[in-house]
Design an enzyme around this catalytic site. Structure first.
Site, PDB file in Angstrom:
ATOM      1  CB  SER A 134      -0.945  -0.055   1.201  1.00 18.88           C
ATOM      2  OG  SER A 134      -2.057   0.739   0.945  1.00 18.88           O
ATOM      3  CG  HIS A 147      -5.669  -2.506   0.544  1.00 19.96           C
ATOM      4  ND1 HIS A 147      -4.916  -2.139  -0.546  1.00 19.96           N
ATOM      5  CD2 HIS A 147      -5.188  -1.787   1.590  1.00 19.96           C
ATOM      6  CE1 HIS A 147      -4.032  -1.235  -0.174  1.00 19.96           C
ATOM      7  NE2 HIS A 147      -4.162  -1.006   1.116  1.00 19.96           N
TER       8      HIS A 147
HETATM    9  C1  GTR Z   1      -5.449   4.482   1.642  1.00 21.03           C
HETATM   10  C2  GTR Z   1      -4.819   5.292   0.546  1.00 21.03           C
HETATM   11  C3  GTR Z   1      -4.102   4.395  -0.398  1.00 21.03           C
HETATM   12  C4  GTR Z   1      -3.225   3.405   0.315  1.00 21.03           C
HETATM   13  C5  GTR Z   1      -3.797   2.924   1.632  1.00 21.03           C
HETATM   14  C6  GTR Z   1      -2.805   2.312   2.613  1.00 21.03           C
HETATM   15  O1  GTR Z   1      -6.206   5.221   2.500  1.00 21.03           O
HETATM   16  O2  GTR Z   1      -5.841   5.993  -0.084  1.00 21.03           O
HETATM   17  O3  GTR Z   1      -3.371   5.160  -1.342  1.00 21.03           O
HETATM   18  O4  GTR Z   1      -1.956   3.916   0.472  1.00 21.03           O
HETATM   19  O5  GTR Z   1      -4.394   3.933   2.355  1.00 21.03           O
HETATM   20  O6  GTR Z   1      -1.650   2.685   2.669  1.00 21.03           O
HETATM   21  O7  GTR Z   1      -3.236   1.454   3.383  1.00 21.03           O
END
Ligand code: GTR
Length: 429
Positions: free
Chosen positions: A268, A410
């Site tokens: 991420s 995610h």
């Molecule tokens: C989210 C962000 C993403 C990603 C994610 C993370 O809120 O919008 O770009 O980086 O966080 O890092 O878990």
């Protein structure tokens, strides 16, 4: 009649409210048919429009041009200054993980301008090996102690994001969060395959909130009278990447680690940082981006899921000030993330997505890698430029490039690591 009118009015207000509340001024597009028409800038054409046909032209002309564009317009310039750095082996345990591993905790201290900062490295190495080992390094989100249940791991004293599930209140980590993120760091599996694993808490380098760059590593580099980075200077993503490079500086000095075989990995926002580290520090032998999305592997011009405007609004400290001019204006970008990935070449690169992580735009992540593969082609290396996006849970490793889209959300899971180990076995052994 009156009540009907009232009901009608309510329905209208309700639907309008739902839209604006969910969006707070922003509605993410998840519909492929609404992706704007876009032209991707060409990787293998110089700023002056000359085609790049040889490795030499790429290395001497085009690659430096692209590095400069990404510095100036997005991630910011890294400091050139070498500051005073020292290493302290705070702890070593030769029977860690029930005797299977050596665990080291190393404190790296940076000093400059009368200020200092420290990065705490947690390292696990396979035991009873007769040569320096290859290793994966990645930063973590909640502190080293969250990556393993091991009670000897030092708990960070730095600012940590509050999280009720992990018992983190008032931005302080405690015993409660020990091991809560162990599922993301399958250290036994990694060790059994002959690799070391190292991690550091990203907040050691820069706390992940918009503090006007008053608390992190940036302050050590301010010139006299300077109170914040310049518009084209580094911001947080570049700083976390810089932390990964500083860890690599330490590996060079540790003869139990093979510093020529270091894979940099991140999930991420830390996947964005891992890519950044891999691009700007060619000593990294392999680069892995896990669900890095917008500002990482995904193409910005598709404006699918998270957009430039959205990321710069939610996280103004991640990219430099210049990048803000592309808010709601991706069409104006003279660069995109396929170019960023291509800067890893000829070193192996792996990009991974998750099917339920549409916010990160899996298709945009794949397309980006596929376009980046043009540079691998220039080097005569096998790559996935002619492949279609694979189906869910069908990893595609082609030569120096790898991609998968995992089922689920995610996250960084054992499944992802299994693919990275398979990829590393081809390139780092
Ligand atoms: C989210 C962000 C993403 C990603 C994610 C993370 O809120 O919008 O770009 O980086 O966080 O890092 O878990």
């Amino acid at each position: 009649m009156k009540s009907l009118t009232v009901l009608f009015f309510c329905v209208i207000t309700f639907s309008v409210t739902v839209k604006s509340v969910t969006a707070q001024g922003f509605v993410a597009n998840y519909d492929e048919t609404n992706v704007p028409a876009y032209n991707l800038p060409e990787i293998l054409k110089t700023n002056k429009g000359k085609e790049v046909k040889t490795i030499q032209e790429w290395e001497k002309k085009r690659r430096p041009e692209l590095l400069q564009i990404f510095e100036a317009e997005m991630f910011g310039k890294l400091p050139k200054e070498n500051i005073k750095t020292s290493y302290e082996l705070q702890e070593i345990n030769k029977i860690a993980l029930a005797g299977k591993a050596v665990r080291k905790q190393v404190k790296i201290t940076f000093e400059n301008n009368g200020k200092n900062a420290a990065l705490h490295l947690l390292i696990y190495l396979p035991k009873d090996v007769d040569k320096p080992v290859p290793l994966f390094i990645g930063a973590n989100f909640y502190g080293n102690h969250t990556t393993q249940p091991d009670p000897a791991i030092v708990i960070t004293e730095n600012w940590v994001r509050n999280n009720n599930d992990y018992g983190i209140t008032e931005n302080k980590a405690t015993e409660v969060s020990r091991g809560v993120r162990a599922y993301r760091w399958p250290v036994e599996f990694i060790i059994e395959n002959g690799y070391g694993l190292a991690t550091y808490y990203y907040g050691d380098i820069d706390p992940d909130y918009d503090d006007g760059f008053q608390n992190g590593i940036h302050t050590l580099f301010y010139r006299k009278g300077q109170t914040k980075p310049n518009d084209d200077d580094w911001a947080s993503i570049a700083a976390w990447g810089w932390g990964l490079s500083s860890a690599l500086d330490y590996f060079v000095s540790d003869n139990t680690i093979d510093a020529k075989k270091i894979a940099v990995i991140g999930h991420s926002r830390l996947g964005k940082a891992a890519l950044h580290a891999g691009v700007y520090d060619e000593r990294f032998a392999m680069v892995i981006s896990n669900n890095s999305g917008c500002g990482g592997a995904a193409l910005s011009k598709r404006a699918f899921g998270e957009t430039v405007g959205r990321i710069n609004t939610s996280f103004p400290h991640w990219f430099n000030t210049n990048f803000k001019k592309y808010n709601e204006n991706e069409a104006a970008l003279s660069f995109d993330q396929h170019m960023f990935i291509s800067l890893v070449a000829p070193r192996p690169v792996y990009v991974a997505s998750a099917v339920e992580d549409q916010w990160a735009d899996p298709k945009g992540e794949f397309l980006s890698l596929q376009k980046a593969a043009a540079v691998y082609k220039l080097y005569g290396l096998e790559n996935l430029s002619d492949e279609k996006m694979p189906k869910v849970d069908q990893p595609l490793i082609k030569g120096h490039t790898g991609y998968h889209i995992r089922s689920g959300k995610h996250n960084l899971l054992k499944y992802d690591w299994e693919q990275y180990i398979a990829f590393a076995n081809k390139h780092l052994k």
